[in-house]
Design an enzyme around this catalytic site. Sequence first.
Site, PDB file in Angstrom:
ATOM      1  N   TYR A 177       5.741   6.467  15.849  1.00 23.56           N
ATOM      2  CA  TYR A 177       4.142   5.615  15.646  1.00 23.56           C
ATOM      3  C   TYR A 177       3.057   6.510  15.957  1.00 23.56           C
ATOM      4  O   TYR A 177       2.207   6.884  15.480  1.00 23.56           O
ATOM      5  CB  TYR A 177       4.167   4.320  16.549  1.00 23.56           C
ATOM      6  N   ASN A 195      -6.329  -0.220   7.381  1.00 25.76           N
ATOM      7  CA  ASN A 195      -5.957  -0.891   8.356  1.00 25.76           C
ATOM      8  C   ASN A 195      -4.252  -1.009   8.574  1.00 25.76           C
ATOM      9  O   ASN A 195      -3.894  -1.339   9.658  1.00 25.76           O
ATOM     10  CB  ASN A 195      -6.525  -2.204   8.551  1.00 25.76           C
ATOM     11  N   VAL A 199       0.672  -1.337   0.031  1.00 25.12           N
ATOM     12  CA  VAL A 199      -0.001  -0.007  -0.288  1.00 25.12           C
ATOM     13  C   VAL A 199       1.056   1.204   0.113  1.00 25.12           C
ATOM     14  O   VAL A 199       0.459   2.372  -0.038  1.00 25.12           O
ATOM     15  CB  VAL A 199      -1.232   0.010   1.202  1.00 25.12           C
ATOM     16  N   ALA A 219       3.059   9.783  16.530  1.00 24.67           N
ATOM     17  CA  ALA A 219       2.872  11.111  15.666  1.00 24.67           C
ATOM     18  C   ALA A 219       2.220  10.570  14.273  1.00 24.67           C
ATOM     19  O   ALA A 219       1.322  11.542  14.054  1.00 24.67           O
ATOM     20  CB  ALA A 219       4.099  11.597  15.336  1.00 24.67           C
ATOM     21  N   LYS A 235      -0.072   8.247  13.950  1.00 24.24           N
ATOM     22  CA  LYS A 235      -1.358   7.881  14.103  1.00 24.24           C
ATOM     23  C   LYS A 235      -2.109   9.145  14.480  1.00 24.24           C
ATOM     24  O   LYS A 235      -3.510   9.190  14.237  1.00 24.24           O
ATOM     25  CB  LYS A 235      -1.511   6.845  15.320  1.00 24.24           C
ATOM     26  N   SER A 251      -4.543   4.568  16.732  1.00 21.48           N
ATOM     27  CA  SER A 251      -3.874   3.818  17.781  1.00 21.48           C
ATOM     28  C   SER A 251      -4.115   4.712  19.131  1.00 21.48           C
ATOM     29  O   SER A 251      -3.935   5.925  19.128  1.00 21.48           O
ATOM     30  CB  SER A 251      -2.385   3.570  17.679  1.00 21.48           C
TER      31      SER A 251
HETATM   32  N1  LIG Z   1      -2.181  -4.830  17.794  1.00 26.09           N
HETATM   33  C1  LIG Z   1      -2.306  -3.590  18.664  1.00 26.09           C
HETATM   34  O1  LIG Z   1      -1.854  -3.756  19.742  1.00 26.09           O
HETATM   35  C2  LIG Z   1      -2.541  -2.192  17.639  1.00 26.09           C
HETATM   36  C3  LIG Z   1      -2.740  -1.632  18.776  1.00 26.09           C
HETATM   37  C4  LIG Z   1      -3.066  -0.373  18.118  1.00 26.09           C
HETATM   38  C5  LIG Z   1      -3.301  -0.045  17.046  1.00 26.09           C
HETATM   39  N2  LIG Z   1      -3.079  -0.783  15.899  1.00 26.09           N
HETATM   40  C6  LIG Z   1      -3.267  -0.591  14.610  1.00 26.09           C
HETATM   41  O2  LIG Z   1      -3.935  -1.681  14.070  1.00 26.09           O
HETATM   42  C7  LIG Z   1      -3.562  -1.920  12.553  1.00 26.09           C
HETATM   43  C8  LIG Z   1      -3.502  -3.383  12.467  1.00 26.09           C
HETATM   44  O3  LIG Z   1      -2.516  -3.818  13.606  1.00 26.09           O
HETATM   45  P1  LIG Z   1      -2.133  -5.459  13.462  1.00 26.09           P
HETATM   46  O4  LIG Z   1      -1.660  -5.693  15.075  1.00 26.09           O
HETATM   47  O5  LIG Z   1      -3.245  -6.372  13.210  1.00 26.09           O
HETATM   48  O6  LIG Z   1      -0.799  -5.708  12.451  1.00 26.09           O
HETATM   49  P2  LIG Z   1      -0.255  -6.717  11.892  1.00 26.09           P
HETATM   50  O7  LIG Z   1       1.019  -6.453  11.705  1.00 26.09           O
HETATM   51  O8  LIG Z   1      -0.510  -8.064  12.861  1.00 26.09           O
HETATM   52  O9  LIG Z   1      -0.963  -6.956  10.561  1.00 26.09           O
HETATM   53  C9  LIG Z   1      -0.822  -6.086   9.549  1.00 26.09           C
HETATM   54  C10 LIG Z   1      -1.259  -6.708   8.284  1.00 26.09           C
HETATM   55  O10 LIG Z   1      -0.910  -5.739   7.059  1.00 26.09           O
HETATM   56  C11 LIG Z   1       0.014  -6.097   6.274  1.00 26.09           C
HETATM   57  N3  LIG Z   1       0.867  -5.165   5.602  1.00 26.09           N
HETATM   58  C12 LIG Z   1       1.877  -4.556   6.233  1.00 26.09           C
HETATM   59  N4  LIG Z   1       2.665  -3.840   5.361  1.00 26.09           N
HETATM   60  C13 LIG Z   1       1.838  -3.632   4.386  1.00 26.09           C
HETATM   61  C14 LIG Z   1       2.084  -2.961   3.169  1.00 26.09           C
HETATM   62  N5  LIG Z   1       3.009  -2.101   3.047  1.00 26.09           N
HETATM   63  N6  LIG Z   1       0.970  -3.243   2.209  1.00 26.09           N
HETATM   64  C15 LIG Z   1       0.024  -4.023   2.442  1.00 26.09           C
HETATM   65  N7  LIG Z   1       0.088  -4.953   3.535  1.00 26.09           N
HETATM   66  C16 LIG Z   1       0.853  -4.580   4.375  1.00 26.09           C
HETATM   67  C17 LIG Z   1       0.542  -7.354   6.785  1.00 26.09           C
HETATM   68  O11 LIG Z   1       1.082  -8.365   5.772  1.00 26.09           O
HETATM   69  C18 LIG Z   1      -0.418  -7.926   7.949  1.00 26.09           C
HETATM   70  O12 LIG Z   1      -1.397  -8.760   7.143  1.00 26.09           O
HETATM   71  C19 LIG Z   1      -2.595  -1.201  12.465  1.00 26.09           C
HETATM   72  O13 LIG Z   1      -2.760   0.191  11.823  1.00 26.09           O
HETATM   73  C20 LIG Z   1      -1.731  -0.814  13.955  1.00 26.09           C
HETATM   74  O14 LIG Z   1      -1.039   0.223  13.804  1.00 26.09           O
HETATM   75  C21 LIG Z   1      -2.624  -2.266  16.491  1.00 26.09           C
END
Ligand SMILES: NC(=O)c1ccc[n+]([C@@H]2O[C@H](COP(=O)([O-])OP(=O)(O)OC[C@H]3O[C@@H](n4cnc5c(N)ncnc54)[C@H](O)[C@@H]3O)[C@@H](O)[C@H]2O)c1
Length: 261
Positions: free
Chosen positions: A156, A91, A65, A158, A160, A144
Amino acid sequence: MDLGFANKVVIVTGGASNIGRAISREFAAEDAMVAILDRDIDQADRTSNEIKASGGRATAYQLDVTDVEATRAAVQKVEADLGPVAVLVNNVGWNGKAEFFLGLTPDRWQKAYELNLFSTFNVTQPVLARMVERRTGSIVSIASDAGFGEFRMADYGAMKAGVLAFTRTIAKEYGRYGIRANAVAPGLVIPADDDIGDGSLWKTDIGMGPKEIRNIESGIPLRRRSEAIDIAWSVLFLASERARQLTGQVVSVSGGFQMPR
Ligand SMILES: NC(=O)c1ccc[n+]([C@@H]2O[C@H](COP(=O)([O-])OP(=O)(O)OC[C@H]3O[C@@H](n4cnc5c(N)ncnc54)[C@H](O)[C@@H]3O)[C@@H](O)[C@H]2O)c1
């Protein structure tokens, strides 16, 4: 409550693992046609095949992306294959190992920018252009709790925070065209091994040991950590017509860890 997603096309970026995977599954359970745009095609195939096996509809597309041309082509392909995109869930996101600000490198700051903020711009622009033409559409971006300011997450957080300002601006600029834009800010969501592929950041060391996790948990008023499905439920609600009067809003799904105003 019928959320009205039957036969609607929904793009979920990073929809293969953890939070994105739960979002993809929940939309499919509401009879949406889900397009999973993910760099990790093996895991995207796995998630879409599981959805299909349980009677839902999902298609996996391999995409980075942050790639401008490939993203424009992918959005075109999704619409050619499935029809007009009704919902976009931004996402994809990334955070490095927890680190105090003075330990951050320029490369790492740049990576946090590309994966959290540039990616959001890059996918939203071609999708939103089509939504505006059709005068309808809903965008939910995953922010986040770190976006409100958290120790050892300056880069991160900043980015978000940028996602939140972006969301509010889109809401103001395009509300008159029938477009809504909202954000969900998850608290810590630790995935089960079975819910992630190799593209997940949880396959790397992000500095979250038992001590850090206990510290976070002790600050959660509801005393339980969020699960991926908790995030998905809020995303689906905000994306749906049941939230037709909500735009430019952020919901922290964190058991009350953050209470944004
Ligand atoms: N897990 C947490 O504790 C948490 C907390 C707050 C916010 N978030 C946010 O929630 C969202 C999802 O987090 P998560 O823990 O499920 O992440 P994750 O890393 O487990 O999954 C991310 C997915 O995105 C894909 N991905 C990564 N880079 C990519 C790219 N350049 N192009 C296309 N696909 C790509 C990965 O293959 C994976 O399937 C993120 O935006 C993260 O910042 C997560």
